[in-house]
Enzyme design. Structure first.
Site, PDB file in Angstrom:
ATOM      1  N   ASN A  10      48.328  30.968  42.077  1.00 24.95           N
ATOM      2  CA  ASN A  10      48.556  32.223  42.798  1.00 24.95           C
ATOM      3  C   ASN A  10      48.629  31.868  44.276  1.00 24.95           C
ATOM      4  OD1 ASN A  10      48.502  34.734  43.978  1.00 24.95           O
ATOM      5  ND2 ASN A  10      46.377  35.197  43.399  1.00 24.95           N
ATOM      6  N   TRP A  11      49.842  31.825  44.789  1.00 24.28           N
ATOM      7  CA  TRP A  11      50.016  31.377  46.176  1.00 24.28           C
ATOM      8  C   TRP A  11      49.590  32.422  47.202  1.00 24.28           C
ATOM      9  CZ3 TRP A  11      55.487  28.586  46.298  1.00 24.28           C
ATOM     10  CH2 TRP A  11      55.339  27.325  45.703  1.00 24.28           C
ATOM     11  N   LYS A  12      49.425  33.660  46.779  1.00 26.61           N
ATOM     12  CA  LYS A  12      49.085  34.747  47.714  1.00 26.61           C
ATOM     13  C   LYS A  12      50.117  34.785  48.849  1.00 26.61           C
ATOM     14  CE  LYS A  12      44.387  34.261  46.157  1.00 26.61           C
ATOM     15  NZ  LYS A  12      42.967  34.433  46.393  1.00 26.61           N
ATOM     16  N   HIS A  95      45.226  42.208  40.734  1.00 25.75           N
ATOM     17  CA  HIS A  95      44.389  41.211  41.425  1.00 25.75           C
ATOM     18  C   HIS A  95      43.348  41.944  42.284  1.00 25.75           C
ATOM     19  CE1 HIS A  95      43.076  38.025  44.074  1.00 25.75           C
ATOM     20  NE2 HIS A  95      43.511  37.193  43.144  1.00 25.75           N
ATOM     21  N   GLU A  97      42.262  41.425  45.150  1.00 25.38           N
ATOM     22  CA  GLU A  97      42.659  41.652  46.546  1.00 25.38           C
ATOM     23  C   GLU A  97      43.521  42.908  46.653  1.00 25.38           C
ATOM     24  OE1 GLU A  97      44.198  37.746  47.373  1.00 25.38           O
ATOM     25  OE2 GLU A  97      42.165  36.933  47.352  1.00 25.38           O
ATOM     26  N   GLU A 167      38.198  37.087  36.839  1.00 18.44           N
ATOM     27  CA  GLU A 167      38.003  36.583  38.202  1.00 18.44           C
ATOM     28  C   GLU A 167      36.834  37.310  38.861  1.00 18.44           C
ATOM     29  OE1 GLU A 167      41.793  34.503  39.751  1.00 18.44           O
ATOM     30  OE2 GLU A 167      41.805  36.566  40.420  1.00 18.44           O
ATOM     31  N   GLY A 173      38.037  32.499  46.562  1.00 14.78           N
ATOM     32  CA  GLY A 173      38.216  32.024  47.930  1.00 14.78           C
ATOM     33  C   GLY A 173      36.919  31.725  48.655  1.00 14.78           C
ATOM     34  N   SER A 213      37.880  29.917  42.936  1.00 18.64           N
ATOM     35  CA  SER A 213      37.520  28.597  43.472  1.00 18.64           C
ATOM     36  C   SER A 213      37.671  27.459  42.459  1.00 18.64           C
ATOM     37  CB  SER A 213      36.102  28.629  44.052  1.00 18.64           C
ATOM     38  OG  SER A 213      36.044  29.549  45.134  1.00 18.64           O
ATOM     39  N   GLY A 234      44.042  29.919  43.154  1.00 19.58           N
ATOM     40  CA  GLY A 234      44.577  30.296  44.452  1.00 19.58           C
ATOM     41  C   GLY A 234      44.762  29.081  45.341  1.00 19.58           C
ATOM     42  N   GLY A 235      43.854  28.910  46.300  1.00 21.25           N
ATOM     43  CA  GLY A 235      43.967  27.872  47.328  1.00 21.25           C
ATOM     44  C   GLY A 235      44.376  26.498  46.817  1.00 21.25           C
TER      45      GLY A 235
HETATM   46  P1  PGA Z   1      40.919  30.947  44.727  1.00 23.33           P
HETATM   47  O1  PGA Z   1      41.712  32.289  44.293  1.00 23.33           O
HETATM   48  O2  PGA Z   1      41.249  29.905  43.670  1.00 23.33           O
HETATM   49  O3  PGA Z   1      41.480  30.584  46.076  1.00 23.33           O
HETATM   50  O4  PGA Z   1      39.475  31.273  44.724  1.00 23.33           O
HETATM   51  C1  PGA Z   1      41.838  32.660  42.953  1.00 23.33           C
HETATM   52  C2  PGA Z   1      42.602  33.956  42.842  1.00 23.33           C
HETATM   53  O5  PGA Z   1      42.425  34.824  43.716  1.00 23.33           O
HETATM   54  O6  PGA Z   1      43.386  34.151  41.901  1.00 23.33           O
END
Ligand code: PGA
Length: 257
Positions: A10-12, A95, A97, A167, A173, A213, A234-235
């Site tokens: 997930n590149w956001k 998601h 966010e 999640e 994050g 994470s 994500g990251g």
């Molecule tokens: P993260 O994000 O791996 O950077 O914690 C995961 C996500 O939000 O899908």
């Protein structure tokens, strides 16, 4: 039942077109066969088309959100038929966010799931509890409520196609990953709820990811857990080498089980 593992990045809000191209050239022929694992990159709308064109046989591309209607006066929005028309295969829905910052509700998530499935996009449905909810001991209640509301009206045949990402919000994050046991227990609970809402066959078919994470150094332990069928990352998914290694880890760990 053997479920094919699925690793999704997930590149956001990361990567311009040039950066996305660099990534796809580094990755597209290096991910393992789609017979062994589903590898997915969920990218910003602006780079979806250029990624789809270069995805190779074993990598699929997803969006990170969509509207629940086909078209209309919704400035700034993107619909399922628009995604389908450029051969996008997956879409992240709900998601945390988006739930926290963009007014996503269980009701809109439910409508989006119906619409994505109508257009044969595979939804990655995100659910999970806040830190406060975990500390209060209401994690299972939260997951149960989200599943009931988000899946409302969907028949078992469609639910089997959905990927559910557990999640925990406190792990996204933050560098604070859920332990294998905590993540596995939540995924087992989710599978149990699917069995209760539908039936055991549906529960055994649905793939459940852990997200929060995940990185090269912890993915092995997570993927070795029986209820965890994949990860939403994500990251750590922004770097080509790391992404390839994490997909490989999913293959190795599931083959070993
Ligand atoms: P993260 O994000 O791996 O950077 O914690 C995961 C996500 O939000 O899908």
């Amino acid at each position: 039942m053997r479920r094919k593992p699925i690793i999704a990045g997930n590149w956001k809000m990361h990567k311009t077109r040039d950066e996305a191209l660099q990534f796809i050239y580094a990755v597209s022929n290096k991910v393992p066969s789609k017979n062994l694992v589903d590898s997915v990159i969920c990218a910003p709308f602006t780079v979806l088309r250029c990624l789809v064109k270069r995805q190779g046989d074993n990598l699929r591309i997803g969006a990170q959100n969509m509207h629940y209607l086909d078209s209309g006066a919704y400035t700034g929005e993107i619909s399922a038929p628009m995604l389908k028309a450029i051969d996008v295969s997956y879409v992240i829905i709900g998601h945390s966010e988006r739930r926290a910052m963009f007014n996503e509700t269980d009701e809109s998530v439910n409508k989006k799931l119906h619409k994505a499935l109508e257009y044969e996009l595979v939804p990655i449905l995100c659910i999970g509890e806040t830190l406060e909810e975990r500390e209060k001991g209401v994690t299972e209640e939260v997951l149960k409520r989200q599943l009931e509301l988000d899946l409302k009206g969907l028949p078992a045949e469609q639910v089997k196609e959905i990927v559910i990402a557990y999640e925990p919000i406190w792990a996204i994050g933050t560098g604070r990953t859920a332990t294998n046991e905590v993540a596995n227990a939540a995924c087992a609970f989710i599978r149990g709820e699917i069995a209760r809402l539908y039936d055991e066959e549906t529960a055994q078919a649905v793939r459940i990811q852990y997200g929060g994470s995940v990185k090269v150094s912890n993915i092995d332990e997570l993927m070795s857990m029986p209820e965890i069928d994949g990860c939403l990352i994500g990251g750590a998914s922004l770097k080509a080498d790391a992404f390839i290694q994490m997909v490989q880890s999913a293959v190795n760990n599931k083959a070993a089980n």
